[in-house]
Write an enzyme that holds these catalytic residues in place. Structure first.
Site, short mmCIF file in Angstrom:
data_model
loop_
_atom_site.label_atom_id
_atom_site.label_comp_id
_atom_site.label_asym_id
_atom_site.label_seq_id
_atom_site.Cartn_x
_atom_site.Cartn_y
_atom_site.Cartn_z
N HIS A 86 0.82 -1.21 0.00
CA HIS A 86 0.00 0.00 0.00
C HIS A 86 0.85 1.26 0.00
CE1 HIS A 86 0.26 -0.41 4.53
NE2 HIS A 86 0.30 0.91 4.45
N ASP A 222 1.44 -7.82 2.14
CA ASP A 222 1.49 -6.37 1.95
C ASP A 222 2.93 -5.89 1.78
OD1 ASP A 222 0.98 -3.67 1.87
OD2 ASP A 222 -0.31 -3.64 3.63
N SER A 647 4.07 2.07 8.38
CA SER A 647 3.82 1.11 7.30
C SER A 647 5.10 0.85 6.52
CB SER A 647 2.74 1.64 6.36
OG SER A 647 1.49 1.69 7.01
#
Length: 712
Positions: A86, A222, A647
């Site tokens: 992402h 991810d 992240s």
């Protein structure tokens, strides 16, 4: 001492007595505050192995992506960078087309010549941190207004930045810590040639979609990979075919041993924003204003976007990144409100405030310095109609439709036209022409018109009429839809051909008559007016919080405190472990590839599973990436303290080896940005062995595996 006072002081002690898993610690201070605890928990490194300005250290393998939106880590001596899927989603989407749909199919560069450039992407390495508090605060005093204080601080900060980067290609920032009670100088080296190397398909990289977002158990792969390039002499440079892969000062070796319960886990990265010192009034405001408005407006925004995305593959590609950005904190806000209420965070904050008030009242000196702190904060949240209006403006008009922000970007051209400054006109036209293709590539005017009409009406219905631009003064939603459609028909900002024709011979008169340009000016003007109306309240809150936090530090001199996250490098440490989200329910600390098979639903786009993954699973073709239990572990959780910005952060074991990449928090602890919940808060990580299995076995990109240092 009365029993009630003892209870209140115990509440403060419990809330601020930090455990190993809580805390976003500054790497330059762990040698003083944390290293013994870290080593007791399983760390086999020294503080200088983690942060050093004299030799290679872990900090030299960690980068801030795009100045802090995400984190990445170097995993080879050729500039290979790992981050989340992402975090690279915008670049993956930008390179995608109906003919080459990298969102659907994934992308892998099997040789360096195939890697894709991304002109707007950057990575920043931390060079050093310096405490400049005494210099910054030397010229300020409590008699100053907040504006005077900030002006003085900014001047000194700018001077320190200028001195720090003189005769270098570095960048620097002076960052506020502990609500204005401490200031640190951060020096960075930023590289601007960052190329996309690899990304799994959405069916792996975004497996579970919005349904699984912020949830555990999780099975999402991810991750994505980039490569950092530099000039032949090793310095940062814009994209060029002459550039070469960066040779980093440090890169992370990768452990194939996996993780077990209670293993040491350390996360290094750039957490974006927490507010652990927020008061009860602030928490109530977050719940009732910020989060509630965000959820209300974005629910409608996401509906409109999804309707368009469902019309074609092209539409899905166009709006995939925009939808993902908007939905992420839409769901976060829902979960945060539930968590704040369920975990009684307001009541906990009130206990801290009561204890603080009693501590202040016990001394005349404290009353003189801190006596107004809480009242300043409380008063700043009263009469908040302007703040409510501003929040609706942000969500409904500024972050809602794209056209208003895009149109407002033409103000510099208008200024140049008004002054008939031919050189500036030429530069502004060239700037706009350079970006026009990218803008319209991922833009649908009909969808944006629906957003402006629908979200604009939400603003109209919920904001005091005195704050509204006259364009939103309508009797019904249908009236606004007609008005917006008329604006789009007359305007050049929803039509690429019209806009290009205007840029061939730009006219101030034509620009000023454009209805969408006029609306954009009115919206931003009113937004700024709303900010002015809140200045007194904001100044009160700023001063009150500064005094409150300073008082808390003084009140608990033996406590170890960490500053709120603010997109600067932090270290968190803890252990791998599961948790009990509800009575009778236990979540294990890891998931396996079996979850892709169990969750597979061919009718649900969020739970598609690639046939190749199914075939590899059925054949048990796991290679060297299987755990000792014979399965491929996909994700694991630890009690590390993280938030947005983390992240892509590396999860590192006690030996300094990479074991995973952090990508999410868990639903039960969405209140964690404001109040850390030790029993529930978890960091969700993709297991590095799953990453390598996808790269090697699924994608066949063994060229990338061969670059890495694997530790068995």
């Amino acid at each position: 001492m009365k029993r009630t006072l003892i209870t209140l002081f115990l509440a403060v002690t419990v809330s601020f007595n930090l455990l190993a898993d809580e805390g976003m610690w500054l790497p330059s201070l762990i040698h003083k505050l944390n290293i013994k605890d870290m080593q007791a928990d399983g760390l086999q490194l020294t503080a200088e192995d983690i942060y050093s300005i004299n030799k290679s250290s872990l900090k030299d393998a960690i980068v801030a992506l795009d100045h802090g939106s995400c984190t990445g880590e170097l995993i080879s001596n050729e500039g290979l960078l790992l981050t989340n899927h992402h975090c690279g989603f915008g670049e993956i989407q930008a390179h995608s087309s109906v003919e080459h749909d990298y969102l659907k199919d994934g992308f892998w560069a099997l040789k360096k010549e195939d890697e894709l450039p991304n002109p707007s992407k950057s990575v920043s390495f931390l060079v050093r941190i310096e405490d400049v508090t005494s210099k910054v605060l030397e010229g300020v005093n409590e008699k100053m207004t907040e504006s005077e204080r900030q002006k003085a601080i900014s001047k000194v900060g700018n001077d320190l930045i200028t001195a720090a980067i003189k005769d270098t290609h570095y960048e620097a920032k002076v960052k506020n810590m502990f609500d204005g009670n401490k200031y640190l100088l951060f020096v960075y080296e930023t590289f601007r040639d960052v190329r996309l190397v690899g990304a799994p398909p959405e069916s792996i990289g975004k497996f579970g979609g919005d349904t699984d977002n912020w949830m555990w158990p999780r099975h999402t792969g991810d991750f994505s990979m980039f490569r950092i390039y530099c000039a032949p002499d090793g310095t940062p440079a814009d994209y060029s075919k002459e550039n070469v892969p960066l040779k980093p000062r440090h890169f992370l070796p990768i452990s194939l041993k996996g993780v077990e319960k209670d293993d040491y886990a350390m996360v290094m990265g750039y957490p974006g924003s927490t507010d652990r010192f927020k008061t009860s009034w602030g928490v109530e405001n977050t719940m009732e204003v910020t989060n509630s408005i965000r959820v209300k407006v974005r629910t409608e925004k996401l509906r409109i976007l999804k309707d368009y995305m469902n019309t074609s593959q092209k539409a899905k590609i166009q709006y995939a990144s925009k939808y993902a950005r908007s939905s992420n904190y839409w769901k976060n806000s829902i979960g945060q409100n539930k968590g704040l209420k369920k975990l009684h965070v307001v009541e906990d904050k009130q206990e801290i405030e009561n204890a603080f008030a009693k501590w202040v009242a016990a001394s005349s000196e404290r009353k003189a310095e801190y006596g107004n702190a809480l009242s300043l904060i409380a008063n700043s949240y009263k009469n908040n109609s302007a703040q409510i209006a501003q929040s609706y403006f942000i969500e409904g008009l500024i972050r809602g439709p794209e056209v208003l922000g895009y149109a407002y970007g033409f103000t510099r051209l208008e200024d140049a036209l008004a002054k008939d400054d031919k050189e500036k006109i030429k530069k502004n036209v060239a700037r706009i022409q350079k970006s026009i293709d990218d803008y319209f590539k991922d833009y649908d005017a009909a969808t944006d018109a629906k957003l402006l009409a629908s979200l604009g009406y939400i603003v109209k219905e919920n904001v005091d009429a005195k704050y509204l631009p006259e364009e939103l003064d309508v009797k019904s939603k249908k009236d606004l839809e007609k008005r917006v459609n008329k604006y789009f028909k007359k305007s050049m900002f929803g039509n690429k051909a019209k806009l290009e024709a205007f840029l061939e011979n730009p006219s101030q008169k034509q620009l000023e008559k454009d209805p969408l340009y006029t609306l954009s000016r009115d919206v931003i003007s009113q937004y700024r007016e709303l900010a002015k109306q809140q200045k007194e309240s904001v100044d009160e809150r700023t001063k009150g919080r500064r005094l409150f936090v300073k008082g808390l530090l003084e009140m608990n001199p033996d406590k170890k405190y960490y500053p709120n996250a603010n997109s600067t490098m932090r270290v968190t440490y803890g252990t791998v472990k599961g948790y009990d989200p509800a009575d009778g329910v236990h979540y294990e600390y890891f998931t396996t590839l079996k979850g892709y098979i169990e969750k597979y639903d061919p009718k649900n786009p969020e739970f598609q599973t690639p046939q190749r993954l199914i075939d590899l699973y059925n054949a048990k073709d796991f290679g060297q990436y299987a755990d000792k239990d014979g399965t491929v572990h996909t994700c694991f959780i630890s009690d590390n303290d993280i938030t947005g910005g983390n992240s892509g952060s590396p999860v590192i074991n006690g030996k300094g080896e990479l074991i995973g990449a952090a990508f999410d928090g868990n639903w039960e602890a969405m209140s964690g940005d404001i109040a850390f919940e030790h029993k529930l808060q978890r960091c969700i990580c993709v297991d590095i062995r799953f990453v390598l299995w996808v790269v090697d076995k699924y994608a066949g990109a063994t060229n990338l595996i061969n670059e890495m240092t694997l530790v068995k």
